[in-house]
Enzyme design. Structure first.
Site, PDB file in Angstrom:
ATOM      1  CB  THR A 128      40.306  18.441  -0.854  1.00 56.37           C
ATOM      2  OG1 THR A 128      39.405  17.439  -0.379  1.00 56.37           O
ATOM      3  CG2 THR A 128      39.625  19.257  -1.938  1.00 56.37           C
ATOM      4  CD  GLN A 177      46.912  15.654  -6.127  1.00 53.26           C
ATOM      5  OE1 GLN A 177      46.693  15.409  -4.936  1.00 53.26           O
ATOM      6  NE2 GLN A 177      47.938  16.386  -6.523  1.00 53.26           N
ATOM      7  CE1 TYR A 179      49.813  19.586  -6.148  1.00 50.91           C
ATOM      8  CE2 TYR A 179      49.351  18.493  -4.068  1.00 50.91           C
ATOM      9  CZ  TYR A 179      49.073  19.474  -4.999  1.00 50.91           C
ATOM     10  OH  TYR A 179      48.034  20.334  -4.776  1.00 50.91           O
ATOM     11  CB  THR A 205      47.962  18.579  -9.370  1.00 48.41           C
ATOM     12  OG1 THR A 205      46.869  17.777  -8.918  1.00 48.41           O
ATOM     13  CG2 THR A 205      47.650  20.042  -9.136  1.00 48.41           C
ATOM     14  CE  LYS A 277      42.256  19.017  -9.090  1.00 51.36           C
ATOM     15  NZ  LYS A 277      43.086  19.987  -8.356  1.00 51.36           N
ATOM     16  CG  HIS A 301      44.943  23.978  -6.801  1.00 51.37           C
ATOM     17  ND1 HIS A 301      45.936  23.128  -7.196  1.00 51.37           N
ATOM     18  CD2 HIS A 301      44.801  23.761  -5.469  1.00 51.37           C
ATOM     19  CE1 HIS A 301      46.381  22.441  -6.154  1.00 51.37           C
ATOM     20  NE2 HIS A 301      45.696  22.813  -5.090  1.00 51.37           N
ATOM     21  N   GLY A 333      35.664  23.618  -9.669  1.00 47.04           N
ATOM     22  CA  GLY A 333      35.778  25.020  -9.260  1.00 47.04           C
ATOM     23  C   GLY A 333      34.423  25.687  -9.164  1.00 47.04           C
ATOM     24  N   GLY A 334      33.952  25.876  -7.945  1.00 48.43           N
ATOM     25  CA  GLY A 334      32.746  26.677  -7.724  1.00 48.43           C
ATOM     26  C   GLY A 334      31.429  25.947  -7.871  1.00 48.43           C
ATOM     27  N   GLY A 355      35.164  20.035  -4.581  1.00 48.28           N
ATOM     28  CA  GLY A 355      36.221  20.058  -3.565  1.00 48.28           C
ATOM     29  C   GLY A 355      35.674  20.463  -2.205  1.00 48.28           C
ATOM     30  NE  ARG A 356      37.651  26.555  -1.019  1.00 49.54           N
ATOM     31  CZ  ARG A 356      38.160  26.801  -2.217  1.00 49.54           C
ATOM     32  NH1 ARG A 356      37.504  26.445  -3.313  1.00 49.54           N
ATOM     33  NH2 ARG A 356      39.331  27.404  -2.342  1.00 49.54           N
TER      34      ARG A 356
HETATM   35  C1  LIG Z   1      41.330  22.542   1.121  1.00 52.81           C
HETATM   36  C2  LIG Z   1      41.713  22.163  -0.281  1.00 52.81           C
HETATM   37  C3  LIG Z   1      42.744  21.280  -0.488  1.00 52.81           C
HETATM   38  C4  LIG Z   1      43.082  20.920  -1.782  1.00 52.81           C
HETATM   39  N1  LIG Z   1      44.049  19.994  -1.966  1.00 52.81           N
HETATM   40  C5  LIG Z   1      44.357  19.599  -3.222  1.00 52.81           C
HETATM   41  C6  LIG Z   1      45.311  18.589  -3.429  1.00 52.81           C
HETATM   42  O1  LIG Z   1      45.856  18.025  -2.499  1.00 52.81           O
HETATM   43  N2  LIG Z   1      45.602  18.261  -4.712  1.00 52.81           N
HETATM   44  C7  LIG Z   1      44.992  18.869  -5.777  1.00 52.81           C
HETATM   45  O2  LIG Z   1      45.294  18.541  -6.925  1.00 52.81           O
HETATM   46  N3  LIG Z   1      44.063  19.805  -5.591  1.00 52.81           N
HETATM   47  C8  LIG Z   1      43.721  20.186  -4.352  1.00 52.81           C
HETATM   48  N4  LIG Z   1      42.751  21.111  -4.165  1.00 52.81           N
HETATM   49  C9  LIG Z   1      41.988  21.631  -5.318  1.00 52.81           C
HETATM   50  C10 LIG Z   1      40.766  20.743  -5.597  1.00 52.81           C
HETATM   51  O3  LIG Z   1      41.161  19.512  -6.138  1.00 52.81           O
HETATM   52  C11 LIG Z   1      39.795  21.377  -6.584  1.00 52.81           C
HETATM   53  O4  LIG Z   1      40.486  21.787  -7.729  1.00 52.81           O
HETATM   54  C12 LIG Z   1      39.026  22.570  -6.003  1.00 52.81           C
HETATM   55  O5  LIG Z   1      38.762  22.383  -4.648  1.00 52.81           O
HETATM   56  C13 LIG Z   1      37.716  22.749  -6.759  1.00 52.81           C
HETATM   57  O6  LIG Z   1      37.049  23.889  -6.332  1.00 52.81           O
HETATM   58  P1  LIG Z   1      35.857  23.881  -5.250  1.00 52.81           P
HETATM   59  O7  LIG Z   1      36.502  23.731  -3.912  1.00 52.81           O
HETATM   60  O8  LIG Z   1      35.238  25.218  -5.445  1.00 52.81           O
HETATM   61  O9  LIG Z   1      34.936  22.731  -5.593  1.00 52.81           O
HETATM   62  C14 LIG Z   1      42.405  21.490  -2.883  1.00 52.81           C
HETATM   63  C15 LIG Z   1      41.356  22.382  -2.656  1.00 52.81           C
HETATM   64  C16 LIG Z   1      41.000  22.707  -1.372  1.00 52.81           C
HETATM   65  C17 LIG Z   1      39.840  23.658  -1.160  1.00 52.81           C
HETATM   66  C1  LIG Z   2      53.283  19.802  -1.044  1.00 51.79           C
HETATM   67  C2  LIG Z   2      52.070  20.472  -1.504  1.00 51.79           C
HETATM   68  C3  LIG Z   2      51.032  20.670  -0.454  1.00 51.79           C
HETATM   69  C4  LIG Z   2      49.759  20.985  -1.104  1.00 51.79           C
HETATM   70  C5  LIG Z   2      48.639  21.042  -0.154  1.00 51.79           C
HETATM   71  C6  LIG Z   2      47.341  20.667  -0.731  1.00 51.79           C
HETATM   72  C7  LIG Z   2      46.787  21.589  -1.746  1.00 51.79           C
HETATM   73  O1  LIG Z   2      46.887  21.347  -2.916  1.00 51.79           O
HETATM   74  C8  LIG Z   2      46.071  22.778  -1.365  1.00 51.79           C
HETATM   75  O2  LIG Z   2      45.490  23.438  -2.258  1.00 51.79           O
HETATM   76  O3  LIG Z   2      46.047  23.141  -0.188  1.00 51.79           O
END
Ligand SMILES: Cc1cc2nc3c(=O)[nH]c(=O)nc-3n(C[C@H](O)[C@H](O)[C@H](O)COP(=O)(O)O)c2cc1C
Ligand SMILES: CCCCCCC(=O)C(=O)O
Length: 412
Positions: A128, A177, A179, A205, A277, A301, A333-334, A355-356
């Protein structure tokens, strides 16, 4: 309900016979606690009482109290109508258990491994972005908590602390991770830095050719922080005239031409195993196996990309069946409870990522908060296993859960 109260430093256990504070815990809207930063444990106050946080949802309430609205909304929000955001949680609630009894569960073992790397439990830290917006030490605090709990952490490409800072902060198994940016050279440099600094796998991702539309960020004019990882490579400063700065940044940088052929390119620049992912269908799971990646993560995501995709838990079996045991399948997720982890394992995931919950722990209590979140989920999983008659994660089977589909099929 039993509340643990700490009054003037002394632990008092207050049973339900006394004052009943249950109403204060039941929903986001009526939470009225104040986080207490002077305590090293996860405490907050209600009036003149101090109460211990006991689950992920209470950490979320603390995070909401602490964070500026723009950041809380960024961390917690989803795409468009947030239908999938709700579904990611609700779909877990529709799955019930089929516990087995009279099994000796006096010893339980939650340990497992992914791609040959041992973990204390099948719970990993999802990538995240922007942890320093939640807590000043950022991803370094998260990494220390992950290492202390013997949990694998996936560092986000959009981390606020550098690949090197996180790597040198503590020992621990970490994945990186990725991008893919239009500037492929920049992505390649970061992959090589991750490899040099001991990260053990690349998590590509694949659900973000463009950023999902997140109305909260648009309304708040979300401003993404500067990312030190890119210092000297290119500027991460973007000024959007209206709407979300993050969305403007993403549309300038993300390479939306990324496709299956590019897996060869990625393989050509790294020796690390690659996980995809963001896989949600059997078709893509089969392709992932064909292109030779080491694993897939069933992920939407965190419901931040395409709204109205299904909850990840409801497509897990489809992906698991398509993969047919050839590579590991993970899910995120969740996940908010140990029971959710158990359900994912029963439906074929080798591990889950959170994640969260990590961000809520981080915002509320820094490294300690993340540690507690991981420990709480682990403890909940352990109890669920015992109550279902499972001594180890290998004992968890498809027969331990009943899904909506099972219920429908039993009617035919
Ligand atoms: C605030 C936030 C930022 C995230 N940033 C990324 C990221 O930089 N790269 C990525 O692959 N996924 C990102 N994700 C997705 C998470 O890797 C993950 O798939 C997701 O948070 C899982 O769900 P959950 O928050 O319900 O656990 C982000 C999710 C959140 C909530
Ligand atoms: C350049 C991509 C920024 C993505 C920010 C992080 C992310 O994945 C998210 O869900 O927020």
């Amino acid at each position: 309900m039993l509340l643990k109260l700490i009054l003037q430093g002394e632990m008092v256990v207050c049973a339900g016979a006394g004052a009943d504070y249950r109403h204060l815990f039941s929903s986001a809207s009526n939470f009225s606690g104040q986080p207490l930063h002077q305590f090293s444990s996860a405490l907050y106050s209600i009036g003149n009482m101090v109460v211990e946080v006991v689950n992920v949802s209470e950490f979320q309430q603390l995070a909401k109290e602490i964070l500026p609205k723009m950041y809380y909304d960024y961390f917690t929000g989803g795409a468009e109508d947030e239908h999938t955001l709700r579904e990611n949680l609700e779909a877990f609630r529709r799955i019930t258990f089929r516990p087995r009894v009279l099994i000796d569960v006096s010893r339980t073992n939650l340990s497992t491994n992914i791609l040959g790397f041992d973990m204390s439990s099948p719970i990993m830290v999802a990538p995240t972005a922007f942890h320093s917006l939640a807590y000043s030490e950022g991803e370094v605090a998260t990494a220390k908590a992950a290492a202390a709990t013997n949990t694998i952490m996936v560092l986000s490409y959009s981390s606020t602390r550098t690949i090197e800072e996180v790597a040198s902060s503590c020992n621990g198994i970490r994945f990186f991770q990725l991008y893919v940016y239009k500037r492929r050279d920049v992505s390649a440099i970061l992959v090589q830095r991750a490899e040099r600094n001991g990260y053990k796998a690349i998590v590509l991702t694949v659900d973000t050719p463009k950023l999902g539309r997140r109305w909260r960020d648009i309304k708040n004019k979300m401003v993404a922080p500067q990312l030190k990882n890119f210092d000297g490579l290119f500027s991460t400063e973007v000024v959007a005239e209206k709407g979300s700065n993050l969305e403007a940044f993403a549309s300038q940088t993300l390479d939306s031409s990324l496709n299956w052929k590019d897996i060869e390119w990625l393989k050509s620049i790294t020796n690390l195993p690659i996980l995809l992912k963001g896989v949600l269908t059997a078709e893509d799971a089969v392709k992932a196996v064909e292109v030779g990646v080491a694993g897939v993560i069933v992920s939407n995501h965190g419901a931040r990309q395409l709204d109205f995709v299904p909850a990840t838990i409801s497509v897990l079996e489809e992906v698991v069946q398509a993969v047919g045991g050839r590579i590991p399948v993970l899910l995120d997720g969740g996940i908010r409870r140990g029971t959710d982890v158990f359900k994912a394992l029963a439906l074929g995931a080798q591990a889950v990522l959170i994640g969260r919950p990590v961000i809520y722990g981080l915002a509320a209590k820094g490294q300690y908060g993340v540690t507690r979140v991981i420990e709480m989920l682990r403890d909940e999983l352990e109890r669920t296993m015992s109550l279902c008659g499972c001594c180890s994660v290998k004992d968890i089977t498809r027969n331990h859960v009943r899904t909506e589909r099972d219920k429908l099929q039993s009617l035919l």
